[in-house]
Design an enzyme around this catalytic site. Structure first.
Site, PDB file in Angstrom:
ATOM      1  CB  THR A 134       7.747 -24.330  -5.846  1.00 31.63           C
ATOM      2  OG1 THR A 134       8.509 -23.829  -6.697  1.00 31.63           O
ATOM      3  CG2 THR A 134       6.262 -23.527  -5.505  1.00 31.63           C
ATOM      4  CE  LYS A 142       9.645 -19.308 -16.491  1.00 33.92           C
ATOM      5  NZ  LYS A 142       8.351 -19.768 -16.450  1.00 33.92           N
ATOM      6  CE1 TYR A 154      13.172 -20.214 -14.926  1.00 34.22           C
ATOM      7  CE2 TYR A 154      13.636 -18.194 -14.041  1.00 34.22           C
ATOM      8  CZ  TYR A 154      12.836 -19.148 -14.110  1.00 34.22           C
ATOM      9  OH  TYR A 154      11.397 -18.974 -13.590  1.00 34.22           O
TER      10      TYR A 154
END
Length: 238
Positions: A150, A117, A113
């Site tokens: 979220t 990014k 991840y």
């Protein structure tokens, strides 16, 4: 508002979306690259890419390149078209493994991840360099939305989920708050003509030192072109 389907984990879907969008023959003033997954178990996209790298990064890389000519046609000297790419503070601890971008040697959800990014920041800086070199009326900036409440966290351990549920109201931004810097980059008069910026809380800030490595930016761009099947010739971008 009109919805057009696009699966960022599928190169075929991205190309089909671009064809449908082009058929509308309308200008494109703002492109926000926002889709993403986080900490998913090791798995691949339909094109065989590690999911973090394939969806978070390569999908946006291809989409942006295929739409770039439309953005350049839509931008003007007084109103530049804008590309906003959403990264994360996680990029500060990310490492780009050019010899193993698919994390085949040793898979870590956190490492994969963070790498995706970091790749988005490197991509943005390289893109802005190419746009500036050609005098295009398009700017490219990268945004850190902060920690936002979220469904992005659905793959974290259950203990983390419980802690998030208990503390989100205190430590997490709402989706509206998380979107504020992206909106600022997309429409603020203060950002007119400004590109190659890393933005957090609607302010320009410094990204990871490695993100400014122009040779690394160039190498990642070249490798990304090979992976998604587009030409790396300057005419493709400039």
């Amino acid at each position: 508002v009109e919805f057009l389907y696009c699966d960022l984990a599928s190169m075929k879907s991205i190309r089909q979306f671009v064809q449908r969008f082009r058929a509308k023959d309308c200008p494109l003033h703002v492109l926000v690259n926002n889709a993403g997954v986080m900490l998913v178990p090791e798995r691949k996209t339909e094109d065989g890419f590690e999911e973090h790298f394939g969806l978070n990064y390569l999908g946006h890389f291809l989409l942006t390149n295929l739409l770039l000519d439309m953005l350049k046609q839509s931008g003007t000297h007084s109103h530049n078209a804008r590309i906003i790419t959403v990264s994360s503070a996680t990029h500060y601890v990310g490492k780009l493994h050019l010899n193993d971008l698919q994390s085949r040697c040793s898979y870590s959800p956190h490492g994969a991840y963070a790498q995706s990014k970091l790749a988005l920041v490197l991509f943005t800086y390289r893109l802005q360099h190419l746009l500036t070199a050609n005098g295009s009326h398009v700017t490219a900036n990268v945004v850190d939305p902060g920690v936002v409440n979220t469904e992005l966290y659905r793959h974290v351990f259950w203990v983390v989920k419980v802690a998030k549920w208990m503390t989100a109201w205190l430590f997490f931004k709402t989706p509206e708050e998380g979107a504020s810097t992206t909106i600022y980059a997309a429409v603020s008069p203060e950002m007119e003509g400004a590109g190659g910026c890393y933005l957090y809380n609607e302010e320009r800030t410094k990204s990871a030192d490695v993100a400014y490595d122009e040779e690394l930016q160039r190498k990642l761009w070249t490798e990304s072109c090979k992976m998604v099947g587009i030409s790396d010739e300057s005419s493709r971008v400039l």
